[in-house]
Design a protein around this motif. Structure first.
Motif, PDB file in Angstrom:
ATOM      1  N   PRO A  71      -0.998   5.451  15.147  1.00 46.75           N
ATOM      2  CA  PRO A  71      -0.887   5.386  13.627  1.00 46.75           C
ATOM      3  C   PRO A  71       0.483   4.534  13.378  1.00 46.75           C
ATOM      4  CG  PRO A  71      -0.437   7.680  14.631  1.00 46.75           C
ATOM      5  CD  PRO A  71      -0.967   6.739  15.649  1.00 46.75           C
ATOM      6  N   SER A  72       1.545   4.604  14.472  1.00 50.72           N
ATOM      7  CA  SER A  72       2.759   3.915  14.135  1.00 50.72           C
ATOM      8  C   SER A  72       2.629   2.485  13.953  1.00 50.72           C
ATOM      9  CB  SER A  72       3.724   4.176  15.464  1.00 50.72           C
ATOM     10  OG  SER A  72       3.048   3.634  16.731  1.00 50.72           O
ATOM     11  N   ALA A  73       1.373   1.745  14.440  1.00 50.20           N
ATOM     12  CA  ALA A  73       1.275   0.417  14.178  1.00 50.20           C
ATOM     13  C   ALA A  73       1.174   0.269  12.597  1.00 50.20           C
ATOM     14  CB  ALA A  73      -0.144   0.004  14.679  1.00 50.20           C
ATOM     15  N   ARG A  74       0.939   1.107  11.691  1.00 54.22           N
ATOM     16  CA  ARG A  74       1.011   0.867  10.281  1.00 54.22           C
ATOM     17  C   ARG A  74       2.447   0.611   9.674  1.00 54.22           C
ATOM     18  NH1 ARG A  74      -3.033   4.561   7.004  1.00 54.22           N
ATOM     19  NH2 ARG A  74      -2.176   3.089   5.296  1.00 54.22           N
ATOM     20  N   ALA A  75       3.332   0.946  10.570  1.00 52.61           N
ATOM     21  CA  ALA A  75       5.030   0.834   9.970  1.00 52.61           C
ATOM     22  C   ALA A  75       4.951  -0.580  10.173  1.00 52.61           C
ATOM     23  CB  ALA A  75       5.655   1.527  10.883  1.00 52.61           C
ATOM     24  N   MET A  76       4.519  -1.334  10.859  1.00 48.60           N
ATOM     25  CA  MET A  76       4.843  -2.842  10.703  1.00 48.60           C
ATOM     26  C   MET A  76       4.731  -3.498   9.467  1.00 48.60           C
ATOM     27  SD  MET A  76       3.327  -5.712  13.306  1.00 48.60           S
ATOM     28  CE  MET A  76       1.557  -5.394  12.952  1.00 48.60           C
ATOM     29  N   ILE A  77       5.673  -4.291   8.830  1.00 50.51           N
ATOM     30  CA  ILE A  77       5.937  -4.932   7.772  1.00 50.51           C
ATOM     31  C   ILE A  77       5.518  -6.419   7.655  1.00 50.51           C
ATOM     32  CG2 ILE A  77       7.113  -5.348   5.668  1.00 50.51           C
ATOM     33  CD1 ILE A  77       8.872  -2.885   6.428  1.00 50.51           C
ATOM     34  N   GLY A  78       6.440  -7.071   8.584  1.00 48.39           N
ATOM     35  CA  GLY A  78       5.744  -8.425   8.663  1.00 48.39           C
ATOM     36  C   GLY A  78       4.809  -8.660   9.627  1.00 48.39           C
ATOM     37  N   GLN A  79       3.797  -9.405   9.069  1.00 54.21           N
ATOM     38  CA  GLN A  79       2.439  -9.681  10.157  1.00 54.21           C
ATOM     39  C   GLN A  79       2.111 -11.194  10.188  1.00 54.21           C
ATOM     40  OE1 GLN A  79      -0.491  -6.736  10.054  1.00 54.21           O
ATOM     41  NE2 GLN A  79       0.720  -5.295   8.843  1.00 54.21           N
ATOM     42  N   VAL A  82      -3.160  -8.511   2.754  1.00 50.49           N
ATOM     43  CA  VAL A  82      -3.669  -7.254   3.454  1.00 50.49           C
ATOM     44  C   VAL A  82      -3.666  -7.265   4.894  1.00 50.49           C
ATOM     45  CG1 VAL A  82      -5.257  -6.763   1.407  1.00 50.49           C
ATOM     46  CG2 VAL A  82      -5.928  -8.305   3.381  1.00 50.49           C
ATOM     47  N   ALA A  83      -3.966  -6.091   5.447  1.00 51.60           N
ATOM     48  CA  ALA A  83      -4.055  -5.976   6.820  1.00 51.60           C
ATOM     49  C   ALA A  83      -5.045  -5.038   7.170  1.00 51.60           C
ATOM     50  CB  ALA A  83      -2.628  -5.386   7.653  1.00 51.60           C
ATOM     51  N   TYR A  84      -5.941  -5.041   8.276  1.00 51.15           N
ATOM     52  CA  TYR A  84      -7.000  -4.093   8.262  1.00 51.15           C
ATOM     53  C   TYR A  84      -6.692  -3.158   9.497  1.00 51.15           C
ATOM     54  CZ  TYR A  84      -9.492  -7.183   5.402  1.00 51.15           C
ATOM     55  OH  TYR A  84     -10.161  -7.780   4.327  1.00 51.15           O
ATOM     56  N   PRO A 104       2.763  -5.086   2.214  1.00 49.81           N
ATOM     57  CA  PRO A 104       3.212  -3.515   1.884  1.00 49.81           C
ATOM     58  C   PRO A 104       2.081  -2.807   2.370  1.00 49.81           C
ATOM     59  CG  PRO A 104       1.995  -4.767  -0.077  1.00 49.81           C
ATOM     60  CD  PRO A 104       2.245  -5.803   1.192  1.00 49.81           C
ATOM     61  N   HIS A 105       2.465  -1.518   2.178  1.00 50.80           N
ATOM     62  CA  HIS A 105       1.581  -0.378   2.561  1.00 50.80           C
ATOM     63  C   HIS A 105       0.520  -0.205   1.835  1.00 50.80           C
ATOM     64  CE1 HIS A 105       0.323   3.989   4.050  1.00 50.80           C
ATOM     65  NE2 HIS A 105       0.864   3.336   5.050  1.00 50.80           N
ATOM     66  N   SER A 106       0.548  -0.475   0.550  1.00 50.16           N
ATOM     67  CA  SER A 106      -0.655  -0.661  -0.353  1.00 50.16           C
ATOM     68  C   SER A 106      -1.688  -1.693  -0.197  1.00 50.16           C
ATOM     69  CB  SER A 106      -0.349  -0.980  -1.710  1.00 50.16           C
ATOM     70  OG  SER A 106       0.446  -2.214  -1.982  1.00 50.16           O
ATOM     71  N   GLY A 107      -1.333  -2.642   1.003  1.00 48.20           N
ATOM     72  CA  GLY A 107      -2.080  -3.504   1.300  1.00 48.20           C
ATOM     73  C   GLY A 107      -3.064  -3.390   2.614  1.00 48.20           C
ATOM     74  N   HIS A 108      -3.007  -2.098   2.987  1.00 47.79           N
ATOM     75  CA  HIS A 108      -3.515  -1.736   4.103  1.00 47.79           C
ATOM     76  C   HIS A 108      -4.762  -1.182   3.882  1.00 47.79           C
ATOM     77  CE1 HIS A 108       0.366  -0.674   6.591  1.00 47.79           C
ATOM     78  NE2 HIS A 108       0.465  -1.578   6.173  1.00 47.79           N
TER      79      HIS A 108
END
Length: 371
Positions: A342-350, A332-334, A233-237
């Motif tokens: 910045p569009s890279a942060r739109a990725m959900i499945g990682q 989480v994702a770093y 989730p975005h909250s895990g960035h």
């Protein structure tokens, strides 16, 4: 797995115990983790049919460049050299993307360091084919990991299976690799828990069932993947550039959001596993551990190699591995907030890290390999 497949076509005993056949079709469903498949088994009744031979493999680094290269060469990432999504090119003092960053300074014929199973097949007189989307034909990555295979372009899952059926009908013996990227693409854009991902899974399952039905008796089909998927989730960035201590002494950041490769200043002067940069690696790893140990594994290059993360590592590959690695174990994702993309942060499945959800993939034997 392709090594065993070639052995099956040539009638040799092989590590997977595959029966002797005339043709093998290896279907690679990008992003289909074992946990993902089990959680949605009701939407993939053919793939999960108990009549098929079900096994599980481990794939790390759990990223496409590394996973596919290991599949097509039969050796560890530490030997073929594709140790992550993006890694350091020490000679060029830069980070290179191993999926789509190929250029004159990154020769597919030498950067990927191992012979492929397709080249071995050619030596043994077995025609080998790679079947995938037309846009991948002739790409640097394709030339690196599919050497020795004739490339058959087909832009839908159904047309790829039709191409594989034609190969079987047109050759006395053959080894085919059939690549399906659509499930992974759906996961990145929508998450593997989305309806869109389920739709793609059902489509893959249906196309595979239609392909296997009616195949000649001496055709073996194996279905597997290069990695699994977790939804972040975005909250895990985690925006690591907010803490200057985490980047102190760091010249380059490679890898991907769930497996960072951190490269220190110093270049060739601090290259290798030990030596001039060892104290700096230890200090950087300690700072990251102090900050992130609750949600990630942190290791120096030497620790990761000793732990076998990359399998056997050749000397020419060592410097492609980060001086320090940060592998996410929570959702989480770093990211660097200063990134030009910045569009890279739109990725959900990682994917990319060491968790079972990312590293464990299915291996399903069908047709002549069903039991």
């Amino acid at each position: 797995m392709l090594t065993s497949s070639l052995a099956a076509v040539t009638g040799r005993v092989n590590p997977l115990g595959l029966a002797a056949v005339d043709h093998v079709v290896v279907v690679v469903v990008d992003g289909l983790g074992d946990a993902n498949l089990k959680a949605r088994a009701g939407h993939a009744r053919f793939l999960t049919n108990p009549a098929h031979r079900q096994r599980r493999l481990t794939s790390f680094p759990s990223t496409t460049a590394a996973g596919l290269a290991t599949l097509t060469t039969g050796v560890s990432s530490g030997r073929h050299g594709l140790v992550g999504y993006s890694v350091r090119d020490l000679a060029g003092d830069r980070i290179v993307n191993q999926l789509n960053g190929w250029d004159a300074g990154m020769d597919p014929a030498t950067w990927q360091r191992a012979r492929t199973v397709f080249q071995d097949a050619a030596d043994e007189g077995v025609p080998a084919f790679a079947i995938g989307a037309g846009k991948f034909a002739g790409s640097g990555f394709s030339r690196a990991v599919l050497r020795g295979a004739g490339y058959l372009p087909a832009d839908t899952a159904e047309s790829r299976f039709e191409a594989a059926r034609t190969v079987v009908a047109s050759n006395r013996r053959s080894l085919s690799y059939l690549y399906l990227p659509e499930l992974d693409m759906a996961a990145h854009a929508h998450g593997w828990e989305s309806d869109r991902w389920l739709t793609e899974l059902e489509r893959v399952d249906s196309a595979l069932a239609a392909f296997v039905t009616g195949l000649p008796r001496r055709v073996g089909v194996l279905t597997t993947a290069d990695h699994g998927i977790v939804d972040v989730p975005h909250s895990g960035h985690v925006l690591y550039d907010g803490d200057p201590a985490l980047l102190e002494g760091v010249r380059h950041v490679g890898g991907e959001p769930r497996l960072l490769h951190l490269y220190l200043n110093g270049g060739a002067e601090s290259s290798g596993i030990d030596g001039a940069g060892d104290d700096a690696r230890t200090e950087l790893a300690a700072r990251w551990s102090d900050s992130e140990s609750e949600r990630s594994w942190v290791a120096t290059r030497a620790e990761a190699i000793d732990a076998g993360w990359f399998g056997e590592v050749d000397g020419e590959v060592v410097d492609r591995i980060g001086d320090v690695l940060v592998a996410a174990r929570k959702r989480v994702a770093y990211y660097d907030s200063r990134s030009p993309k910045p569009s890279a942060r739109a990725m959900i499945g990682q994917h990319g890290s060491l968790t079972p959800e990312e590293t464990r993939v299915p291996l399903v034997g069908m047709s002549a390999f069903a039991s």
